[in-house]
Structures are given as structure tokens and as C-alpha cells.
Enzyme design. Sequence first.
Site, short mmCIF file in Angstrom:
data_model
loop_
_atom_site.label_atom_id
_atom_site.label_comp_id
_atom_site.label_asym_id
_atom_site.label_seq_id
_atom_site.Cartn_x
_atom_site.Cartn_y
_atom_site.Cartn_z
N GLU A 182 -8.13 -28.87 -18.88
CA GLU A 182 -7.28 -28.09 -19.38
C GLU A 182 -7.75 -26.83 -19.78
O GLU A 182 -7.06 -25.71 -20.13
CB GLU A 182 -6.43 -28.78 -20.62
CG GLU A 182 -5.46 -29.80 -19.99
CD GLU A 182 -4.19 -29.06 -19.50
OE1 GLU A 182 -3.72 -28.29 -20.13
OE2 GLU A 182 -3.54 -29.66 -18.66
N TYR B 140 -1.09 -36.68 -22.31
CA TYR B 140 -0.25 -38.01 -22.32
C TYR B 140 -1.14 -39.07 -22.36
O TYR B 140 -0.61 -40.18 -22.80
CB TYR B 140 0.86 -38.06 -21.20
CG TYR B 140 2.19 -37.03 -21.06
CD1 TYR B 140 2.07 -36.31 -22.04
CD2 TYR B 140 2.86 -37.51 -20.07
CE1 TYR B 140 3.14 -35.21 -21.89
CE2 TYR B 140 3.85 -36.58 -20.07
CZ TYR B 140 3.99 -35.66 -20.92
OH TYR B 140 5.23 -34.88 -20.79
N GLY B 141 -2.12 -39.15 -21.84
CA GLY B 141 -3.10 -40.12 -21.56
C GLY B 141 -3.56 -40.99 -22.80
O GLY B 141 -4.15 -42.10 -22.45
N CYS C 265 -5.64 -39.52 -11.63
CA CYS C 265 -5.08 -38.55 -12.54
C CYS C 265 -5.06 -37.08 -11.83
O CYS C 265 -5.92 -36.72 -11.08
CB CYS C 265 -5.95 -38.36 -13.62
SG CYS C 265 -5.56 -36.83 -14.82
N THR C 266 -3.93 -36.51 -12.01
CA THR C 266 -3.66 -35.40 -10.91
C THR C 266 -4.45 -34.28 -11.49
O THR C 266 -4.54 -33.07 -10.69
CB THR C 266 -2.23 -34.90 -11.10
OG1 THR C 266 -1.64 -34.90 -12.42
CG2 THR C 266 -1.34 -35.95 -10.40
N HIS C 267 -5.12 -34.35 -12.64
CA HIS C 267 -6.13 -33.19 -13.12
C HIS C 267 -7.30 -33.21 -12.25
O HIS C 267 -8.06 -32.31 -12.07
CB HIS C 267 -6.42 -33.26 -14.44
CG HIS C 267 -5.55 -32.80 -15.51
ND1 HIS C 267 -4.20 -33.50 -15.46
CD2 HIS C 267 -5.38 -31.71 -16.35
CE1 HIS C 267 -3.71 -32.68 -16.61
NE2 HIS C 267 -4.25 -31.62 -16.90
N ASP D 245 4.35 -32.67 -15.03
CA ASP D 245 2.95 -33.17 -15.46
C ASP D 245 2.88 -32.90 -16.96
O ASP D 245 3.68 -32.01 -17.39
CB ASP D 245 1.84 -32.83 -14.55
CG ASP D 245 0.75 -33.25 -15.18
OD1 ASP D 245 0.49 -34.62 -15.39
OD2 ASP D 245 -0.51 -32.53 -15.28
N SER D 246 1.75 -33.53 -17.62
CA SER D 246 1.71 -33.49 -19.02
C SER D 246 1.23 -31.77 -19.04
O SER D 246 1.30 -30.97 -20.16
CB SER D 246 0.76 -33.94 -19.39
OG SER D 246 -0.27 -34.16 -18.63
N CYS E 26 2.08 -36.93 -12.36
CA CYS E 26 1.60 -37.43 -13.65
C CYS E 26 1.23 -39.01 -13.37
O CYS E 26 2.25 -39.78 -13.22
CB CYS E 26 2.17 -37.14 -14.70
SG CYS E 26 1.35 -37.69 -16.20
N ASN E 27 -0.07 -39.32 -13.46
CA ASN E 27 -0.31 -40.83 -13.10
C ASN E 27 0.09 -41.66 -14.29
O ASN E 27 0.76 -42.66 -14.03
CB ASN E 27 -1.58 -40.95 -13.06
CG ASN E 27 -2.38 -40.73 -11.54
OD1 ASN E 27 -2.38 -41.49 -10.48
ND2 ASN E 27 -2.49 -39.35 -11.20
N THR E 28 -0.21 -41.03 -15.60
CA THR E 28 0.15 -41.82 -16.71
C THR E 28 1.55 -41.98 -16.69
O THR E 28 2.05 -43.00 -17.08
CB THR E 28 -0.40 -40.88 -17.87
OG1 THR E 28 -1.63 -40.36 -17.73
CG2 THR E 28 -0.26 -41.56 -19.54
N1 DGL Z 1 -2.23 -35.22 -15.07
C1 DGL Z 1 -1.93 -36.26 -16.19
C2 DGL Z 1 -2.43 -37.79 -15.05
O1 DGL Z 1 -2.10 -37.78 -13.79
C3 DGL Z 1 -2.88 -36.27 -17.03
C4 DGL Z 1 -2.68 -37.13 -18.18
C5 DGL Z 1 -2.88 -36.74 -19.66
O2 DGL Z 1 -2.03 -35.74 -19.86
O3 DGL Z 1 -3.45 -37.19 -20.11
O4 DGL Z 1 -2.33 -38.70 -15.49
#
Ligand code: DGL
Length: 286
Positions: free
Chosen positions: A156, A45-46, A205-207, A13-14, A76-78
Site C-alpha cells: 500500500e 482488512y486482514g 491476497c490480491t495485493h 477490495d480493501s 479480496c481474499n479476506t
Molecule cells: N487484498 C486483500 C486480500 O486479498 C488485502 C487484505 C487486507 O486489507 O489486509 O486479502
Amino acid sequence: MKTINNQPIGIFDSGVGGLTVLKEIHKLLPNESIIYLGDTARVPYGNKSKDTIIRYSIENTKFLLKHKIKLLVVACNTSSSYAINVLQKLFRGLHIIGVVIPGAKAAVEKTKNNRVGIIGTKATIRSNAYTKAIKKLNKNVEVISQATPLFVPLIEEGWVDKVYSIDRHSDYYRRVSHENILRQLAAEYLTPLKKANVDVLVLGCTHYPAIKSVIQDIMGRDVCIIDSSEETAKTVKEVLQKQSLLNANKKSHLKFYVTDDVVSFKAIGSLLLGKKIKDVKKVNIY
Ligand code: DGL
């Protein structure tokens, strides 16, 4: 048992968000060893472009492949939205699971009024990956999307909801104040989805599982919140079972790598994982 069965699952993930996926996979498959990479030097990453997200995703995969992973989870969804097809083409022979399809499937199964809300990063929403995946499963489902870009930086920073706050007593006022701000922000983002009468909301988003209880409160108890981490863990189990790749050996290990500061990853990551992360290494992957 083949030796490949003992090899770890790779997850990236990011940042810390993918730990919500790791947690579910570890719960469901405790015998599996897992190598986690959080690309903390380049989070978020978003708000990046498609090309950049693809490049980062390839670099992350190459790093995990050096650790002889038997399966890759793009937690990571992105990255899943933009890079999954590219990764599948580039790394043929590696089982690669993203988080979008499992979440989309669960949403289609759960909706009763055919109105599904999606929240995610700007890039995930811009990609339309969820809308496409849901429409492919059932074209009658109406998808209402909302980018919620301010959630990731707050999470974060450790601004998570009460479920994730390990120490509930110390620093009580700070925690309450964080939660109030999160609540205001969530209300701003989620009100259009509530007005649109969605009966399912996908945490794209996994966050976001880190603030699930705040999101549930704003949406109301009648709205089903889909946490794609649980769905993804089920998919990982199915794939490993089907490929006869499950590990029977009870000696499993969890290893964590980051591309930036170890200290804050340990602190926030431990909150999201629900247990102390001790062994984290900083690596240079590019
Ligand atoms: N956990 C990432 C996702 O699922 C976070 C994206 C990010 O880094 O902006 O998209």
C-alpha cells in the site's frame, strides 16, 4: 442483446490489491465496463475480526449495487474467506465471484506432489478457507499455510517489485533498498514453506502479485506460483458467457472510487494497474 449486458462489473477490495484482479479481467474482457471500490479508509482488512470483515463487505456491495452492477467480484481474499456466503444469501440474484475458489482449483490442478502452500492475511489464514476449498477438491492434498501480514502495508506504500516499478531509473537506490527489505521479509515468511517442499504456492491476497517476482525468487523456479487474479478473471468470463451477459458493445469504461485519500490511490494504483489512473472519486459509503 439485453440492456443488462451493458451494465458494469463491480469489484471491491480493501485497497489497491483488487486492481491486480481488475487488470486481468480488463485484459480478458476489454468490452466490459468496471466499477472499482477500494475501501482505503479501512485498509487493512486482514487484521480485523470476522464480524467486521462481513460488515465492511456488505457496505461495499451495497455501494456497488447503486451503480447497477451485473456481477460482483470480491477481489479480496479476506472478504472472500469470511463474507462470500453471507453476501450470496443477502444479495440473491446477483452473480458473486470470490477469489478463493478459483485459486484453490488452480492449485489442485497444478500440484504434482500434493503439497500446496498458501500465503495470505492473518484473517484469511485463520479462516482456513483455502484448506477447506482445496480438501473439498482433493482430500489428499496437504496444505501448508503461512500468514504474511506485513506485505499489505508495504505494498500500500508502493513498495513493489521491479516488474511493477514504472520508472526504473529515477530513485534507483531507494527502489533497490525497498526490494532488499522485501526480500528479507519474504525469506523470513517463506522459508518454512520452502522447507515443507511445496510445489505450488498460492498468493492468497490480491495485493501479493505486486511482489510476485521477489516471492518466486525466494521459492525457486520449480515452485509454481498461483496468482488468483488470473484464475478469477477466467471464472468471470465463464460465468458471463454461461449467463449470456457478455457485453458486445466496444464502448467500455473504468471507474474508480475510494473511501479515503485519492492521491495515494492514484499513485500506487497506477503501478499495480500498469497504466495511469486519472478519474478517482472519494465517497462516503457508511
Ligand atoms: N487484498 C486483500 C486480500 O486479498 C488485502 C487484505 C487486507 O486489507 O489486509 O486479502
